[in-house]
Design a protein around this motif. Structure first.
Motif, PDB file in Angstrom:
ATOM      1  N   LEU A  59       0.938  -1.251  -0.019  1.00 61.96           N
ATOM      2  CA  LEU A  59      -0.144   0.082  -0.106  1.00 61.96           C
ATOM      3  C   LEU A  59       0.781   1.275   0.003  1.00 61.96           C
ATOM      4  CD1 LEU A  59      -2.844  -1.050   2.636  1.00 61.96           C
ATOM      5  CD2 LEU A  59      -3.150  -0.709   0.094  1.00 61.96           C
ATOM      6  N   THR A  73       2.481   1.459  -3.489  1.00 58.36           N
ATOM      7  CA  THR A  73       1.580   2.078  -4.513  1.00 58.36           C
ATOM      8  C   THR A  73       1.417   3.812  -4.431  1.00 58.36           C
ATOM      9  OG1 THR A  73       0.282   0.085  -4.294  1.00 58.36           O
ATOM     10  CG2 THR A  73      -0.772   1.897  -4.942  1.00 58.36           C
ATOM     11  N   SER A  74       1.379   4.213  -3.130  1.00 55.24           N
ATOM     12  CA  SER A  74       1.346   5.599  -3.121  1.00 55.24           C
ATOM     13  C   SER A  74       3.046   6.528  -3.044  1.00 55.24           C
ATOM     14  CB  SER A  74       0.839   6.037  -1.346  1.00 55.24           C
ATOM     15  OG  SER A  74      -0.445   5.462  -1.467  1.00 55.24           O
ATOM     16  N   GLN A 106      -6.018   1.558   1.529  1.00 52.16           N
ATOM     17  CA  GLN A 106      -5.550   2.744   0.817  1.00 52.16           C
ATOM     18  C   GLN A 106      -5.922   3.862   1.294  1.00 52.16           C
ATOM     19  OE1 GLN A 106      -3.014   2.153  -1.766  1.00 52.16           O
ATOM     20  NE2 GLN A 106      -2.593   4.256  -1.353  1.00 52.16           N
TER      21      GLN A 106
END
Length: 188
Positions: free
Chosen positions: A27, A30-31, A135
């Motif tokens: 997560l 992904t950011s 998320q």
């Protein structure tokens, strides 16, 4: 595409569960966060340069990756329930350290215990996430990272200003009388 390396935030993720550690790492990546994941509070302290026997390394929290390349930890996210050292114990050790106390700390737990959540928040945690982390939770981290970055920049700015003031007060221009150049009068 990720953020440039110099603006990428570095998050230290601490969880004894491999599955939860892999989830939070995915997560965060992904950011566009740079992530270091460890499986215990003691490994987190070692990574941060704190020694558990009470001796503290008060150097800034960095780790050398290559020659002349340091990565600063901008945020710590830790599980609450871990063997040996809980996330709360880790939080307390970080907040007691002069060099680490300004790093935002987020606690996560699969147990929704209001008294535990309140105690963590009262003792310095910036957020408390219930597992499984999603998320939308990770998206709530950025303001804490920005607050940490602004604080770092303010500290750097204050140091620069103090240095400039010191240099100005000791410069030769301040200690010597200035002589004005003679004025030329045109008599035409």
């Amino acid at each position: 595409m990720g953020m440039a390396a110099e603006t990428q935030f570095h998050v230290l993720a601490v969880d004894d569960s491999l599955i939860d550690r892999m989830l939070i790492e995915r997560l965060l990546k992904t950011s566009s966060f740079h992530v270091t994941a460890v499986d215990s509070g003691s490994k987190a302290l070692k990574f941060l340069g704190l020694v558990e026997d009470g001796k503290r390394n008060e150097e800034p929290p960095t780790i050398a990756l290559e020659a002349n390349q340091d990565v600063e930890v901008n945020l710590i996210i830790t599980d609450y329930c871990m063997p040996e050292m809980t996330g709360y114990d880790l939080l307390r050790k970080i907040k007691e350290s002069e060099s680490l106390k300004d790093i935002p700390v987020v606690i996560m737990s699969s147990e929704n215990v209001p008294s535990r959540i309140n105690r963590c928040l009262e003792d310095g945690a910036d957020e408390f996430f219930l597992k499984p982390v999603q998320q939308s939770d990770v998206n709530r981290l950025r303001p804490h990272l920005m607050k940490s970055k602004v604080k770092d920049e303010e500290d750097h700015h204050q140091i620069s200003n103090k240095r400039k003031e010191t240099e100005e007060s000791h410069s030769p221009d301040k200690t010597r009388t200035k002589m004005e150049p003679p004025k030329v009068v045109n008599s035409s």
